[in-house]
Structures are given as C-alpha cells and as structure tokens.
Motif scaffolding. Structure first.
Motif, PDB file in Angstrom:
ATOM      1  N   SER A 269       7.455  12.712 -42.396  1.00 48.48           N
ATOM      2  CA  SER A 269       7.776  11.470 -41.657  1.00 48.48           C
ATOM      3  C   SER A 269       6.519  10.559 -41.320  1.00 48.48           C
ATOM      4  O   SER A 269       6.720   9.398 -40.763  1.00 48.48           O
ATOM      5  CB  SER A 269       8.632  11.671 -40.170  1.00 48.48           C
ATOM      6  N   PHE A 270       5.263  11.182 -41.483  1.00 47.48           N
ATOM      7  CA  PHE A 270       4.157  10.132 -41.223  1.00 47.48           C
ATOM      8  C   PHE A 270       3.023  10.205 -42.288  1.00 47.48           C
ATOM      9  O   PHE A 270       2.551  11.312 -42.492  1.00 47.48           O
ATOM     10  CB  PHE A 270       3.492  11.333 -39.916  1.00 47.48           C
ATOM     11  N   PRO A 271       3.161   8.999 -42.837  1.00 51.96           N
ATOM     12  CA  PRO A 271       2.096   8.812 -44.068  1.00 51.96           C
ATOM     13  C   PRO A 271       0.654   9.075 -43.729  1.00 51.96           C
ATOM     14  O   PRO A 271      -0.070   9.404 -44.341  1.00 51.96           O
ATOM     15  CB  PRO A 271       2.506   7.331 -44.197  1.00 51.96           C
ATOM     16  N   GLY A 272       0.323   8.962 -42.435  1.00 47.74           N
ATOM     17  CA  GLY A 272      -1.121   9.175 -41.911  1.00 47.74           C
ATOM     18  C   GLY A 272      -1.446  10.679 -41.887  1.00 47.74           C
ATOM     19  O   GLY A 272      -2.450  11.067 -41.451  1.00 47.74           O
ATOM     20  N   ASN A 273      -0.294  11.453 -41.887  1.00 48.80           N
ATOM     21  CA  ASN A 273      -0.347  12.871 -41.645  1.00 48.80           C
ATOM     22  C   ASN A 273      -0.722  13.340 -40.193  1.00 48.80           C
ATOM     23  O   ASN A 273      -1.447  14.238 -39.973  1.00 48.80           O
ATOM     24  CB  ASN A 273      -1.499  13.589 -42.545  1.00 48.80           C
ATOM     25  N   TYR A 274      -0.550  12.535 -39.192  1.00 51.16           N
ATOM     26  CA  TYR A 274      -0.964  12.671 -37.916  1.00 51.16           C
ATOM     27  C   TYR A 274       0.243  12.078 -37.023  1.00 51.16           C
ATOM     28  O   TYR A 274       1.064  11.152 -37.337  1.00 51.16           O
ATOM     29  CB  TYR A 274      -2.057  12.338 -37.417  1.00 51.16           C
ATOM     30  N   VAL A 275       0.427  12.643 -35.761  1.00 50.48           N
ATOM     31  CA  VAL A 275       1.495  12.292 -34.702  1.00 50.48           C
ATOM     32  C   VAL A 275       0.559  11.580 -33.533  1.00 50.48           C
ATOM     33  O   VAL A 275      -0.399  12.280 -33.085  1.00 50.48           O
ATOM     34  CB  VAL A 275       2.284  13.168 -33.798  1.00 50.48           C
ATOM     35  N   THR A 309      -7.880  13.813 -32.496  1.00 50.16           N
ATOM     36  CA  THR A 309      -8.883  12.587 -32.080  1.00 50.16           C
ATOM     37  C   THR A 309      -8.316  11.878 -31.054  1.00 50.16           C
ATOM     38  O   THR A 309      -7.441  11.490 -31.102  1.00 50.16           O
ATOM     39  CB  THR A 309      -9.110  11.695 -33.405  1.00 50.16           C
ATOM     40  N   CYS A 310      -9.125  11.754 -29.844  1.00 45.19           N
ATOM     41  CA  CYS A 310      -8.516  11.070 -28.829  1.00 45.19           C
ATOM     42  C   CYS A 310      -9.368   9.869 -28.381  1.00 45.19           C
ATOM     43  O   CYS A 310     -10.742   9.995 -28.510  1.00 45.19           O
ATOM     44  CB  CYS A 310      -8.659  12.217 -27.586  1.00 45.19           C
ATOM     45  N   TYR A 311      -8.986   8.907 -28.218  1.00 42.00           N
ATOM     46  CA  TYR A 311      -9.527   7.628 -27.632  1.00 42.00           C
ATOM     47  C   TYR A 311      -9.200   7.283 -26.258  1.00 42.00           C
ATOM     48  O   TYR A 311      -8.186   7.605 -25.743  1.00 42.00           O
ATOM     49  CB  TYR A 311      -9.191   6.315 -28.627  1.00 42.00           C
ATOM     50  N   GLN A 354      -4.460  11.626 -31.525  1.00 41.22           N
ATOM     51  CA  GLN A 354      -3.819  11.571 -32.841  1.00 41.22           C
ATOM     52  C   GLN A 354      -4.050  13.039 -33.210  1.00 41.22           C
ATOM     53  O   GLN A 354      -5.227  13.629 -33.329  1.00 41.22           O
ATOM     54  CB  GLN A 354      -4.435  10.770 -33.829  1.00 41.22           C
ATOM     55  N   TYR A 355      -2.837  13.773 -33.505  1.00 43.69           N
ATOM     56  CA  TYR A 355      -2.663  15.484 -33.824  1.00 43.69           C
ATOM     57  C   TYR A 355      -2.432  15.424 -35.312  1.00 43.69           C
ATOM     58  O   TYR A 355      -1.149  15.063 -35.657  1.00 43.69           O
ATOM     59  CB  TYR A 355      -1.870  15.966 -32.995  1.00 43.69           C
ATOM     60  N   TYR A 356      -3.321  16.010 -36.250  1.00 42.32           N
ATOM     61  CA  TYR A 356      -3.136  16.101 -37.554  1.00 42.32           C
ATOM     62  C   TYR A 356      -2.265  17.249 -37.865  1.00 42.32           C
ATOM     63  O   TYR A 356      -2.558  18.367 -37.089  1.00 42.32           O
ATOM     64  CB  TYR A 356      -4.417  16.253 -38.266  1.00 42.32           C
ATOM     65  N   PHE A 357      -1.350  17.284 -38.931  1.00 42.24           N
ATOM     66  CA  PHE A 357      -0.314  18.568 -39.168  1.00 42.24           C
ATOM     67  C   PHE A 357      -1.359  19.298 -39.849  1.00 42.24           C
ATOM     68  O   PHE A 357      -2.277  19.363 -40.784  1.00 42.24           O
ATOM     69  CB  PHE A 357       0.506  18.033 -40.011  1.00 42.24           C
ATOM     70  N   ALA A 358      -1.010  20.779 -39.902  1.00 46.15           N
ATOM     71  CA  ALA A 358      -1.775  21.800 -40.505  1.00 46.15           C
ATOM     72  C   ALA A 358      -0.671  22.683 -41.251  1.00 46.15           C
ATOM     73  O   ALA A 358      -1.020  23.243 -42.437  1.00 46.15           O
ATOM     74  CB  ALA A 358      -2.288  22.814 -39.516  1.00 46.15           C
ATOM     75  N   ASP A 359       0.484  21.968 -41.217  1.00 42.32           N
ATOM     76  CA  ASP A 359       1.496  22.530 -42.112  1.00 42.32           C
ATOM     77  C   ASP A 359       2.717  21.623 -41.921  1.00 42.32           C
ATOM     78  O   ASP A 359       2.684  20.676 -41.464  1.00 42.32           O
ATOM     79  CB  ASP A 359       2.086  23.921 -41.538  1.00 42.32           C
ATOM     80  N   ALA A 360       3.836  21.824 -42.559  1.00 41.13           N
ATOM     81  CA  ALA A 360       5.156  21.007 -42.494  1.00 41.13           C
ATOM     82  C   ALA A 360       5.551  20.373 -41.190  1.00 41.13           C
ATOM     83  O   ALA A 360       5.828  19.372 -41.016  1.00 41.13           O
ATOM     84  CB  ALA A 360       6.245  21.689 -43.403  1.00 41.13           C
TER      85      ALA A 360
END
Length: 890
Positions: A269-275, A309-311, A354-360
């Motif tokens: 559901s996330f093209p950028g591969n992160y939430v 990654t945190c801003y 921004q939290y990046y997926f490590a799995d599905a």
C-alpha cells in the motif's frame, strides 16, 4: 489561604523529594498503567477550587468546588441546577488539571451529607480535551460511552478507563434513563503525561488476511479525525501504555478481536516502501530517545522496521538535519520488542519519522519518547510545564546537561526545599490558630438566635401553657427533620434557650413556654404537648408539602377502605407535565368518562361528553418502600377532604404500577399566573374588558381561600405552603386550594435552598417557622396575609422583593427580638386600609394575637356582603367590617 491537613503536608513533602529524585536521577517516561494510578487532587486538595467548574449549580452550597470525593463541605456534592433528562447529557462537572495527564481510573460518589442526601448518578459519560477547544467523548475498547455509576449516595465506585485518557480537561456528564435529580463527587487517578505528546498522524491501519482469518490492525481507540486511509490530530493505541503480545493473532486481556493490540500496514500500500508518522508535542523539547514496540513474527511475514529517518521542526520549517537509524533485522527470535532510536538531543515540537518495511508487514503497539525540557539546555528556552525532565537509562552521558548546570540546579532545589519547609511550618501554625478562632466564633454563634436555623427542631417540643384540645395550634413535624445534622458544637435547643434569659423571657411573652428540663419533665408536670410520634407528616412524592396532620385526626380520617374508586388508567390522556419531585411527577391530563365515574357525587358539575381536565400525581416505579407508603397515606387523607374550596381527589390507579391519584384541576390554572395576566379595574378601562379584574372579584377569591383554610384548620390540618401558586382558579373566579407549587420549576425561585438541598418558602413563612421550625395554624394565618398581599399586587413581584433570601431570614430575627426594627410588606397601591390592617394582624409577633381563619373568613364575608349591598366603590367597601376586625385582632 487553604488550610492543609497533616497528610497533605506529608504528601507535599513527598512530592518535593520525588521531584528532586526525578531531576537528579534517571527516570523512565514510558507510562505503566498498572502503576499510574495516583489520585490527582480532588480529594487531597491539590486541584484548586478555581480549576473545578460546572455547567450549572443548584445553589452556592452545591457548586462545582464541592464535587470532591469523600468531602462533605457545603451541601455535600456538586448538584446541577436542573433535573437531568434522559436525552443527550447537558450538565457536566469539569476539572482542569493544568497540564496533560495520563488518566487510568475514575471514582464517583453521590451526595450523602451525613445521611441527609439521596442524590447520585446511576450512569455517566466522560468527555475530555487536551487544549480546551476540541472535546472528545471517551469510549471503551468495546465502543461503549456509558459508564456505570453509583447505586447509593455514600459508596465510592471506582472504574478503570480502558483505554486511558490523555488530556488536561475532563468532564463528568451524568446520564439517566428518566428525569431525576443527581449530585456527584469525583476523583481522577493517573499520573502526569511526561512524554508531552498531544497527537500523532499516520496512515490508517489495514486488514490482514492470514490463513482465511481476518485480522484488523486498525487503531480502534484513536480519538482524532479518522478517514478511510488516514488518522490525524489524535492519540490512540500507540500511546495507551499497553504493549502487544508476541503472537499478534491473540489479543491482550481485553477479550477483543485478534490483532487488536497492534496498528499494522502492508508494504504493497506504500509506493515509497515506508510509513510516515508525524508526532506533535506540547512544547519545544530536547529529545534523547524514541522507543518503538514492534512485532517480529517473521514466520508470518512481519518484522521490525529496517530503517527509520526522523525530521525535526521547532518553527514553521523542517530542519535540514535528520536522524537515520538502522536496527539489526532479527530473523531468529520472533518475540516482540522495543527498538530504541537515539534522537541526538534535537530540539523540536514536531517530529516526522519514516519507518521502512523489512518484510510484507510492519506492526507497532507503542511509541514513547524521552526528552529533557528545553530549560536545561544552554539555550535556556522558556519552560511551559511543571513536568520534570526524563532521562532514559542507558542514554549516552554526553547527551545530558553539563555538570555546572546540574550543580546550579541542585543548589536551587536545596534552597527551594528550605523555603517549602518554612512555608509548611507557617501554615501549620496558622492552622492551629484558625481552629481555635473557629471554635470561639462558633460558640459566639450559638448565642445568636439565628443559630437555631442549624438545629433540628424535631429534637424538642415547645409547650403552650394555655394549650387545650380545642386549640388550632397543633404543631406539625418540622420540615427541618432531615436537613440539619446536630453537630457537637451545638447545644440542645432547650438548653440554649434556658441559658439565654433574654430569649427565654421573650418567648414567654410571645406565648411559647420554655421547657424546664425535657419534654418528659413537662409531661409529668401536666402540661400537654405534641411529641414527634404524635404527628403524621407526609412530604409529598412530588416534592410539595402535603398537609401535616395530628395522628389522632389521621386515625379518624384513614379508614381501611378508600373513599374513592379505581379509575381506568387507559382513559387518561397526557397533556403536560406540571412538575416533579424525587419520587414522583404531576401531569396535566384529560380524563374520559369522568362524568359517569363521579355521577354519584352531586358536588361536581361536568359537561356531558367532554373530557375533564385533571391533575395526576404519579409515583415512579423505582420509588422506595417509604415513598409508596407515604403515597397511599396521602391518598387516604386526600380522599376525605370534602370542601368546595379544597382540591378534591377524584379517583386513583393503585391496582398496578405506577401508582396514581387523580385530582381536580381548574381550567384557569393557578392564581399567581391568573392574576399576573390581569390588570386592576379602573375608570380608564370599560367593565367588559377581559383583562381587568375588580377588587370585588379579588375579595371574593380571598374569601374562598379563607373558607378553605377554615375547613383545614377545623381538622387540625397545617398546610405549610399557602400562596397564590397553590390556589387554582376555575370558572366565575372559583378558588380551590392545592399543593402543587413546590414541584413546579416555574416557582423554584420562591423556595430558599438551604443545607441538605431542602427548599422552604421563607418569604411566606412566619418567623417562628423559620427560626424554631414551628408550623401551626397560626403560621398558616401568616402565610394567608402574604397571599392576600400577593393578590392585591396582582402578583407583580415576590414578597420582600428588595431583600435577598438571607436578608429575609435576618428580618425574622427582628420579629423575634421585637425592637420595632422588623420590615413589613408595604401596603399595595390600591389596597384599602382595612385590608392592610387585616394583613398586619396576620403578621403579629405573638401567635395568640393573630386572627383565626374563622374570624378572617367572617371579616371578608361581611365586607363582601356590605360592598354588594352598598354598590359603592372598591375603596369604600369593608369599612363597616373594620369594627369587627378591630374587636377580634387589632
């Protein structure tokens, strides 16, 4: 200054030490709901009166500040001004905690007031706010808003809040399933919300389908704005203090659906591969660590994030420097775990991560932040909260404040502690002196006559030296019976009077004998008196004063069989609710078939085929046994009152609940409203003018009231609430006396609310009724004089309208002292002198000097006959009756 108890002082010293430990040591800001259950200050007094408010209050003595759990100050609780209706709650008790708190538990209590109070909230809702503008309705984890409250007025009921509340403002809103009076005392339990997080915005959780099992991973308790795909401006499961289980297909202890503990997202559901999650805080903070509790069941394609990654933002722009952290992705241990992310002491009020997926799948159940307040940084930014800084164990020491600032801080804290100790010593010293002064002042107050207002008059009986069985001065049981507790600082009334010679002498002059030792001693000396057991006093179920009757008369009136019959309930049609009380209501209804039902009684003149307007007193089904017994006694008494000027009981409905009594109701309503719609007749208005009313008509109505009261007094009945609001008007100015006034909200301003929420019509009451709790036929005569004054002013104003309620009570003291300083009601503008003399005679200080209702009726009747015979102007009627009036009363 607020007086502190010893426990309050010790609690404040513990608080100082706790702050010192927090500032010098290392603490965790992550909330543990199982430990975060401290009372927040309603009971202990840390929450100040100015921080407690309400939508309304019944009186000053039931204001919001009295809504403290286990406190009996004022009248014992917060009580709203009006009854709570079963529709959407409108009344509330609000608490301002001054800063964000994590609230896990609430306690509620009704109004007990030492056994006097009966009001409590059976159910309630809670709303809360973090900023005072946006209010949120609390819902349980199962979506329920209603919280079960109290079952009596004294027990404390504690309810866990699942989920907890994070807020600054909290409102308790009583809820009922029927109209009723409620009162509340409350306490909040929890701890300060040190994270300072006020909202997070994130994508909405998604539905996971695992082996044909639907596992919703949405944030089900989120209190912000929710759409199909996003959450914003709220808090929810990521901050509820509960970490999810290792196996997300099993929920925690809340008996809800699988996956409940986690908020989860699918990488498809996330093209950028992160939430991306945005966190808003209450102020600029110095952030050290972020901890994210993640699920790691890799066998089900769930892992912790591979990178974050945190801003940071402290103004309107995001900082160019970001923090990136990559934890070790674990494919061996499936246990859920906290992942700690160092935030490098960035200053910010908003963080975007921004939290990046490590799995599905990626699933979070809790996110917490550790931060120092900005004041400890060398930039010395202003601090906006009393929350102490939080330092997470294991933090890099280089991220802590420098030693020089710490030494300065320690020195300041030591100085503050010494100052606080000195203040506590001063407070304790002042407390001792104030208690001594209070005792002295209360002893002085006992020497004042007005102190008798705080004494239960049912603990003693005054005897009349000239009393006989024919006397109309049969004393009814006092309305103060369940109002005032007899405190240890008050003397027994008989002792008080004997110790004050000037009052004792004045009472003897007033025709009231002073008991020498006790009522028993008086009886032994052969002086007749009425003890409490000799009086039957019914406080009507609708809140109105039902007639007080001596027990002997009650026995004669109350036979085994009722003098009225059962009326078919289905033939009553509801028109309007006239009033209500604690256990019952009064409805205006139309009764079909009343003509046939009452055909055996020739005194009733009903139009054939037309519904009859009736008043129906209805006992609520949840009324207690005592209320039902009183209701049936009231029916027996009312069924045997047969006089043209007394409201008659027409029928009853007692074969099934709710119990009802059906009485007459006059088509023109009550006399107060009737007169207020009319003008006095004058030469400027033609006689046919429908809005004008002659003084001859007023005299005719007053004569009927006197006739009805003559009938009641002949039965030794004491009405105790005679006023125009309790007189009903029919055709041709027919008057009938009733007792609905107190139950009607329209006349709530005519009753003075005193301790215990008792209400008394003090502006119509004789001085001895207010000061001594003595209600007799003579006190009804006093009220008749006030009622006559109302009629001659066409009910344009309240009696003693220039005086406050407290000044009215003070004026009764002047009547007692009889030093010619008492204030009388003024003569109405167009009132004949002879009628005003009649009023003044009704207000004689000495009860023996007041006319009887038989004498009053004779004077008014002869005046009316002379006026009709002479056909002279209103100002001249009744002059011939002045001699008769003078011979009897003046």
């Amino acid at each position: 200054m607020k007086i502190l108890s010893r426990s309050d002082v010790l609690r404040k010293m513990d608080l100082v030490l706790l702050i010192l430990v927090c500032l010098l040591g290392e603490v965790r800001s992550q909330v543990n709901p199982g430990v975060c259950r401290y009372p927040l200050g309603m009971t202990g007094g840390q929450i100040q009166d100015e921080d407690i408010s309400a939508s309304s209050q019944w009186s000053d003595s039931t204001a919001a500040r009295y809504g403290r759990l286990d406190f009996e100050d004022g009248d014992g609780a917060w009580c709203p001004d009006i009854t709570v209706e079963p529709d959407s709650p409108k009344e509330y008790l609000q608490i301002d905690l001054r800063s964000l708190h994590f609230i896990t538990l609430v306690g509620t209590q009704g109004r007990h007031a030492g056994g006097i109070g009966k009001e409590f909230a059976q159910m309630y809702k809670i709303t809360y706010s973090r900023d005072g503008n946006r209010w949120i309705s609390w819902r349980s984890r199962h979506g329920q808003q209603i919280i079960e409250g109290n079952k009596n007025a004294y027990d404390v009921v504690l309810k866990d809040l699942e989920p907890p509340i994070i807020g600054r403002y909290v409102r308790f809103m009583p809820v009922t399933d029927h109209s009723m009076n409620v009162c509340m005392r409350v306490e909040l339990y929890g701890c300060e919300w040190l994270d300072g997080l006020v909202s997070y915005s994130a994508p909405a959780g998604e539905l996971m389908i695992y082996r044909s099992q639907n596992i919703p991973l949405n944030d089900s308790v989120y209190d912000g704005s929710l759409t199909y795909s996003s959450m914003s401006e709220g808090l929810g499961q990521l901050t509820d203090g509960t970490c999810g289980l290792d196996d997300f297909t099993h929920s925690h202890i809340y008996s809800v659906w699988p996956g409940y503990d986690y908020v989860g997202w699918n990488n498809e559901s996330f093209p950028g591969n992160y939430v991306e999650i945005v966190f808003e805080f209450d102020r600029i903070r110095n952030f050290t660590t972020m901890k994210v509790h993640c699920n790691n069941m890799f066998t089900k394609k769930v892992k912790t994030f591979r990178q974050v990654t945190c801003y940071f933002r402290s103004t309107s722009e995001w900082e160019s420097t970001a923090v990136t952290f990559s934890p070790v992705v674990d494919s061996v241990n499936p246990s859920a775990r906290f992942v700690s992310v160092a935030l490098d002491n960035h200053m910010a009020s908003t963080i975007k991560c921004q939290y990046y997926f490590a799995d599905a799948w990626m699933m979070f159940s809790e996110i917490t932040f550790q931060s120092d307040t900005a004041v400890y940084n060398t930039t010395l930014l202003p601090r906006k909260s009393n929350a102490p800084p939080s330092i997470q164990p294991g933090d890099d020491p280089t991220h802590k404040v420098d030693d020089s600032n710490t030494r300065i801080l320690i020195g300041c804290l030591v100085a503050i502690i010494f100052i606080l100790v000195a203040i506590i010593v001063i407070i304790l010293w002042r407390q001792v002196w104030q208690k001594m002064l209070e005792k002295a002042s209360r002893r002085m107050l006992d020497d004042e006559l007005t102190a008798s207002l705080s004494i239960r008059s049912d603990t003693f009986t005054y005897s009349n030296n000239n009393h006989s069985s024919e006397s109309s001065e049969q004393e009814s049981n006092s309305t103060y019976e369940r109002i005032f507790p007899l405190g240890p600082d008050y003397q027994e009334p008989s002792q008080l009077i004997r110790n004050m010679p000037e009052i004792s002498q004045s009472m003897e002059e007033a025709g009231i004998s002073v008991p020498s030792k006790s009522p028993r001693a008086s009886a032994q000396e052969g002086v007749p008196h009425y003890a409490e057991a000799d009086i039957v006093n019914l406080q009507g179920v609708t809140g109105s004063n039902t007639y007080s009757v001596p027990a002997l008369t009650m026995d004669l009136l109350s036979g085994k069989d009722l003098a009225v019959e059962e009326f078919p309930r289905k033939q009553l049609t509801f028109k309007e609710k006239l009033g209500e009380g604690q256990f019952g209501e009064v409805h205006l209804c139309e009764a079909d078939g009343m003509q046939e039902f009452m055909c055996r009684d020739s005194c009733f003149d009903f139009s054939d085929g037309q519904p009859v307007l009736v008043a129906v007193k209805m006992l609520r089904e949840d009324a207690n046994k005592n209320a039902r017994t009183d209701f049936l006694k009231e029916i027996k008494i009312m069924s045997r009152l047969k006089d043209p000027n007394i409201i008659r009981l027409l029928g009853v409905c007692v074969h099934s609940d709710p119990l009802c009594m059906i009485t007459e109701y006059m088509e023109n309503g009550d006399l107060n409203q009737f007169l207020s719609r009319h003008e006095p007749e004058s030469s400027l208005a033609p006689p046919s003018d429908a809005t004008s009313l002659s003084y001859g008509s007023l005299l005719y109505m007053a004569t009927q009231i006197a006739s009805g009261m003559k009938y009641l007094s002949s039965l030794k009945f004491v009405h105790r609430d005679l006023a125009t609001r309790n007189c009903l008007v029919g055709n041709s100015y027919t008057i009938k006396i009733a007792d609905f006034g107190m139950s009607r909200n329209l006349y709530s301003g005519d009753y003075y609310r005193i301790q215990g929420r008792a209400v008394l019509p003090i502006r119509w009451m004789a001085w001895e009724s207010i000061l001594l709790g003595k209600f007799t036929t003579a006190s009804d005569v006093w009220a008749f004089g006030v009622t006559l004054w109302e009629m001659l002013t066409f009910c344009r104003e309240q009696p003693y309208s220039p005086l406050t309620d407290e000044q009215v009570i003070e004026n009764t003291g002047e009547f007692f002292r009889d030093q010619q300083r008492q204030i009388y009601l003024p003569q109405p503008a167009m009132c004949p002198d002879v009628i005003y003399k009649l009023m003044l005679s009704c207000w004689k200080r000495n009860t023996k000097e007041r006319p009887s209702f038989q004498e009053i009726h004779q004077v008014l009747q002869e005046g009316q006959e002379m006026r009709e015979g002479a056909q002279e102007q209103d100002q001249d009627w009744g002059l011939g009756s002045a001699c008769l009036l003078d011979s009897h009363t003046l």
